[in-house]
Design an enzyme around this catalytic site. Sequence first.
Site, PDB file in Angstrom:
ATOM      1  N   GLY A  11       0.733  -1.085   0.155  1.00 56.53           N
ATOM      2  CA  GLY A  11       0.037   0.097   0.181  1.00 56.53           C
ATOM      3  C   GLY A  11       0.784   1.195   0.058  1.00 56.53           C
ATOM      4  O   GLY A  11       0.236   2.353  -0.382  1.00 56.53           O
ATOM      5  N   ARG A  14      16.457  11.750   1.088  1.00 53.54           N
ATOM      6  CA  ARG A  14      15.675  12.243  -0.148  1.00 53.54           C
ATOM      7  C   ARG A  14      14.288  11.583  -0.298  1.00 53.54           C
ATOM      8  O   ARG A  14      14.293  10.310  -0.225  1.00 53.54           O
ATOM      9  CB  ARG A  14      16.596  11.989  -1.354  1.00 53.54           C
ATOM     10  CG  ARG A  14      15.726  12.074  -2.713  1.00 53.54           C
ATOM     11  CD  ARG A  14      15.500  13.554  -3.087  1.00 53.54           C
ATOM     12  NE  ARG A  14      16.526  14.201  -3.408  1.00 53.54           N
ATOM     13  CZ  ARG A  14      16.909  15.656  -2.910  1.00 53.54           C
ATOM     14  NH1 ARG A  14      16.168  16.169  -2.010  1.00 53.54           N
ATOM     15  NH2 ARG A  14      17.512  16.396  -3.419  1.00 53.54           N
ATOM     16  N   ILE A  15      13.234  12.414  -0.602  1.00 56.09           N
ATOM     17  CA  ILE A  15      12.042  11.839  -0.871  1.00 56.09           C
ATOM     18  C   ILE A  15      11.735  11.517  -2.037  1.00 56.09           C
ATOM     19  O   ILE A  15      12.166  12.002  -3.005  1.00 56.09           O
ATOM     20  CB  ILE A  15      10.791  12.654  -0.308  1.00 56.09           C
ATOM     21  CG1 ILE A  15      10.756  13.155   1.272  1.00 56.09           C
ATOM     22  CG2 ILE A  15       9.428  12.095  -0.655  1.00 56.09           C
ATOM     23  CD1 ILE A  15      10.933  12.006   2.232  1.00 56.09           C
ATOM     24  N   THR A  34       3.045   9.823  -2.727  1.00 52.78           N
ATOM     25  CA  THR A  34       2.859   8.779  -1.866  1.00 52.78           C
ATOM     26  C   THR A  34       3.435   8.628  -0.601  1.00 52.78           C
ATOM     27  O   THR A  34       2.886   8.087   0.528  1.00 52.78           O
ATOM     28  CB  THR A  34       3.135   7.297  -2.642  1.00 52.78           C
ATOM     29  OG1 THR A  34       4.491   7.265  -3.066  1.00 52.78           O
ATOM     30  CG2 THR A  34       2.197   7.179  -4.161  1.00 52.78           C
ATOM     31  N   LYS A  90      15.966   7.618   2.917  1.00 55.95           N
ATOM     32  CA  LYS A  90      15.672   6.508   4.107  1.00 55.95           C
ATOM     33  C   LYS A  90      14.084   6.194   4.192  1.00 55.95           C
ATOM     34  O   LYS A  90      13.405   6.755   3.593  1.00 55.95           O
ATOM     35  CB  LYS A  90      16.243   7.579   5.503  1.00 55.95           C
ATOM     36  CG  LYS A  90      17.794   7.571   5.292  1.00 55.95           C
ATOM     37  CD  LYS A  90      18.109   8.216   6.766  1.00 55.95           C
ATOM     38  CE  LYS A  90      17.779   9.555   7.117  1.00 55.95           C
ATOM     39  NZ  LYS A  90      18.400  10.083   8.346  1.00 55.95           N
ATOM     40  N   GLU A 132       7.393   3.621   9.238  1.00 56.40           N
ATOM     41  CA  GLU A 132       7.293   3.314  10.498  1.00 56.40           C
ATOM     42  C   GLU A 132       7.381   4.778  11.453  1.00 56.40           C
ATOM     43  O   GLU A 132       6.374   5.079  12.418  1.00 56.40           O
ATOM     44  CB  GLU A 132       8.389   2.602  11.274  1.00 56.40           C
ATOM     45  CG  GLU A 132       8.845   1.560  10.339  1.00 56.40           C
ATOM     46  CD  GLU A 132       8.051   0.312  10.019  1.00 56.40           C
ATOM     47  OE1 GLU A 132       7.122   0.195  10.896  1.00 56.40           O
ATOM     48  OE2 GLU A 132       7.948  -0.413   9.065  1.00 56.40           O
TER      49      GLU A 132
END
Lengths: 741, 339
Positions: A468, A628-629, A634, A701, A705
């Site tokens: 998901g 870095r995204i 999402t 990263k 969580e």
Amino acid sequence: MKNEKNPPLDRVDGRMKVTGGAKYFADFAIPNMTYCVIVGSTIARGTITSVDTKKAQGAPGVLGVFTHQNMPPIPGWDGPASKQADGPPPKPDTEEKYRILSSPKILFDGQPIAMVVADTFERATYAASLVKATYSKQTTRTDLEKHKKDEITPRGGDYARGDAKAFESAPVQLESEYTIPIEVHNPMELHGIIAHWTGADQLMVYAKTQGVNSTQQAMAQAFKLDPKNIHVHTEFMGGGFGMGLRTWPQETATVAIAKKVGRPVKLVMHRSQMFTMVGHRPYTAQSIQMGADKNGKLVSIHHAATAETAKYEDFTEATVNMTKFMYDCPNVSTRYRLVRLDRSVPIWMRGPGEATGAFALESAMDEMAHKLNMDPIEFRLKNYSETDPEHNRPYSSKHLKEAYERGAEAIGWKDRKNEPGKSKEDNWLAGYGMSTGVFNAFRWEASARVVLNADGSLVVQSAVTDIGPGTGTALTMIAHNVLDIPFERIKVEYGDTSLPKAPSQGGSAIVSAVGSAVFDTCTKIKNDLFELATKAGAPLAGSKAADLSIENGNVFISNDSSKKVAITELLKANNLPSIAQTADSKGSAELEKYSMYSFSVHFVKVKVNALTGAVRVTKAVSVADSGRIVSPKTAASQMIGGVTGGIGMALTEEAIIDHRYGRFVNNNFADYHVAVHADVPAIETIFIDKPDPIINPMGAKGMGEIALIGFSAAVANAVFNATGKRIRQLPITPDKVMQEA
Amino acid sequence: MNPFQFTRANTPQAAVLAVSKESGAYFLAGGTNLIDLVKREVVIPERLVDINRLPLATIEETASGIRIGAMAKNSAVADHPLIKKHLPLLSMALNAGASAQLRNMATVGGNMMQRTRCPYFYDHSMPCNKRGPVQSGPSKGQPNGPAGCGAIGGVNRMHAIFGTSEKCIAVHPSDMCIALAALDATVNVTGPKGNRSIHFAEFHRLPGDAPQKDNTLLPGELILSVDIPKNELGKYAHYLKVRDRTSYAFALVSVGVAADMKGKTIQDIRLAMGGVAHKPWRLKEAERYLKGKEATLENFKQAATLAMQGAKGYGENDFKLTLAPNSIIEALQIATQTV
Ligand SMILES: Cc1cc2nc3c(=O)[nH]c(=O)nc-3n(C[C@H](O)[C@H](O)[C@H](O)COP(=O)(O)OP(=O)(O)OC[C@H]3O[C@@H](n4cnc5c(N)ncnc54)[C@H](O)[C@@H]3O)c2cc1C
Ligand code: SF4
């Protein structure tokens, strides 16, 4: 890879999901399918004295009723004890063993006592209701609070640095106890499996698993087969949150039953069975002793946790780990214990361990800040750890200070009054709270295959399952970033053991692990293209690969973009219908020199009704420092989902047991309260979005969580700020807020 | 779930006949409670008689008030202009219940007849006095699970503090019924012996020695409609529901208030509480006290104290002894706009 922020890309499988095109395990229709329904025990400890299956066997459409008296053997389970964590054999040091339908012994509430197979689900359900058992009951131990003295010390043991007695002389002291109730993952999609023997030793499985390779491994072991003979497919999962991280005994049993029945068998569990057969977040009691000097410098922290586990298996998680390194404190010790109860075994649940531990540590930090009359952020900054004090090594990257700043700005922290109970809004008490979250950033091993077709389209393949978070979207972005192929021309294929191996979707590690594999594989393809472009007779012959770039479907000379050749031309000229590459990817030894963590900061604003104790989260801001995204859209959804789970953990979620019987009394969606829309305000997500220079080529990263870890403490801290009442037992329901003095 | 017969009734008479013929026959309205009970084998029917075709869904103004058909959906009632205008408390109470999807299915009759949510009642491996004997099938007449009250000495956080018996401490879970109790509704029914009307206060009952009986409806009786008399209590109304999440949860405690005010003076007032008893709990003492008094915090506190006389906790639900009066005060303040 371009070192710039990634554009927001819509979820690549979004359309499929909302139009019903995405197939979940139970959607697969196989000719001749049969249906399995589990009958659960109604006691939590004792022995089955009789089980009457005659009526069930005679019911219409019934093909088999399996109990401990006639369950087909699972060959791999009867061999010598192995280390395999998935199902039996049990860990050797526990008191009991649990093998599904193998003995009349009952070890937990809801333990399967029969599995009924019929030609339709309805007939199986009816027949299951006709199975009647009698029991000889034994005293039931399910209440951790009553049995703490029976604690055991699991592997890992205790941790200590500095002076164990430092607390005693600390000028400011805090001692607090916190508890977390049993929480159940409760994804929307029910658990189950389809088992289909396509040949005597050929098995096809559609599972609800977070890792097709791990299910394949478990089944290979259970049925003593070559993993190659086992095909597992799980492309999509309707939420997992950790409950799909192992192969549960009833899945293996369904496979054994399918063999016996000689037809494909589908098992879909009942919601109530999701409380007892697929794990949960364990009830955990914690205590914190914290010492500080008058200036707000931490002197010592002791963090102890006691968690429940099953009699038949020890489940451990990293509940106290965060305390070891989060703050710069010279004297730190932790203690972690288990109590084995007549309960089914827990499993990781989003933010495993840390979410539990962070509630205690980050509540305690707030309590201490209050004692010191300090702003909670200021107190945290005063004890900020620039390097990891547990391992004495640098962090691979840490931008937590910036995260505090940006979150504080966004929530309007400056309006917070440090003295509790001083703000009102619409006649309710209002307050602000914050907390920190942290989770290991991993770089696991993974592999990928990438195919560049002559028409310029790209196929990316990996066995990883998308539970998901948007794995397909993230992998699309990574491939795009290396090869600059338009998003719509990239197809990601995943969730199947026929594809290159990948770890299970868990530990917030997939972008790092599988993403790196995709990155490496795409880089290989890029190098292939550069070679084709520069070989003798090729359009860019004579140039060096290092001087080339790729953009917009062309390979070109970096400082002279007029010298270029189309990718499609290169493949055509060389008569190549496609170029395929595979790569295994893992981190280098360099990584060991660093501590790699993702960090988050959660800010909430709450209002509390002084008379009724009702709590509303009116605003939430969560900041992620997770490198870095890769896929901003999402990733934001991922954060919003985590915060929603965090609101549930803070305010509503609790699976309740009547300890006299050891049975749940709220094992349904009406009474087990997950947060509903009305509980969830607009959530602002902020990303620091600075690449981690160490962990992987994307600098990304994990963030699944940290989206939840710490959130419950932020709410508890905000409730304190609003009311002056400190709630140390989750969930923070109106009765607790109203009563607490 | 056991096999059962399914019939559809086209007239109330046919429905009554079909249900009174057999002991294991039930009216099926929205099915949102009954189907769950059947699946859990708390109810083991011989026959379900579908009453969805009965022409009983009208909401209309009558000479003396408003009449709501028993088959009107909860959402239709809540959104109806007549109800919103004259009976806002009823609208608010309905909207505080369940979820939008459930309210679209649930009917007024079914809502009144819904069973308790006590978890022991739904799990027949645990003791409960409310389930009564098995209604049909091979085990007919035998106890449906162990006798006793699981909630006493057990998990009883949601349970009653008023009107309990040592046999049962369950609460009636309806929100709608709190409003109907406050507004002095009358229930019109038809049955094997003809038509009759039941004052709402007498419709639900306390558990006493017969907790299996939730209400005073006789076997085979069908609810046709509910009448609510005209009143001047529309303007100052509030339904306060305190629950474990903001929506889609049953009440820990709820309070319905409808008042008629002149300036700061309470001319007339109705008060009822939910989540505290086996029936909607009307607060007559508090009403009498407040009538003619000023809407002040002091008076509200006194009214709440009067309302709590005779309350008794069972352990986990002791908090209701504080939450209930607090909620009364809060609801009164909001309704009378004195916060
Ligand atoms: C998850 C969940 C949450 C809920 N939350 C709430 C809540 O917060 N607040 C609340 O008030 N309610 C709540 N409800 C209950 C809901 O309001 C009831 O289920 C609903 O009102 C029942 O109406 P129905 O038409 O579906 O009745 P059915 O289920 O069809 O019938 C219920 C009973 O009434 C009988 N019956 C029906 N109509 C008549 C009639 N005309 N005459 C005589 N007997 C009749 C049936 O025989 C049956 O015994 C919730 C329900 C669920 C499932
Ligand atoms: S309170 Fe009533 S419904 Fe609940 S267990 Fe006791 S008898 Fe049964």
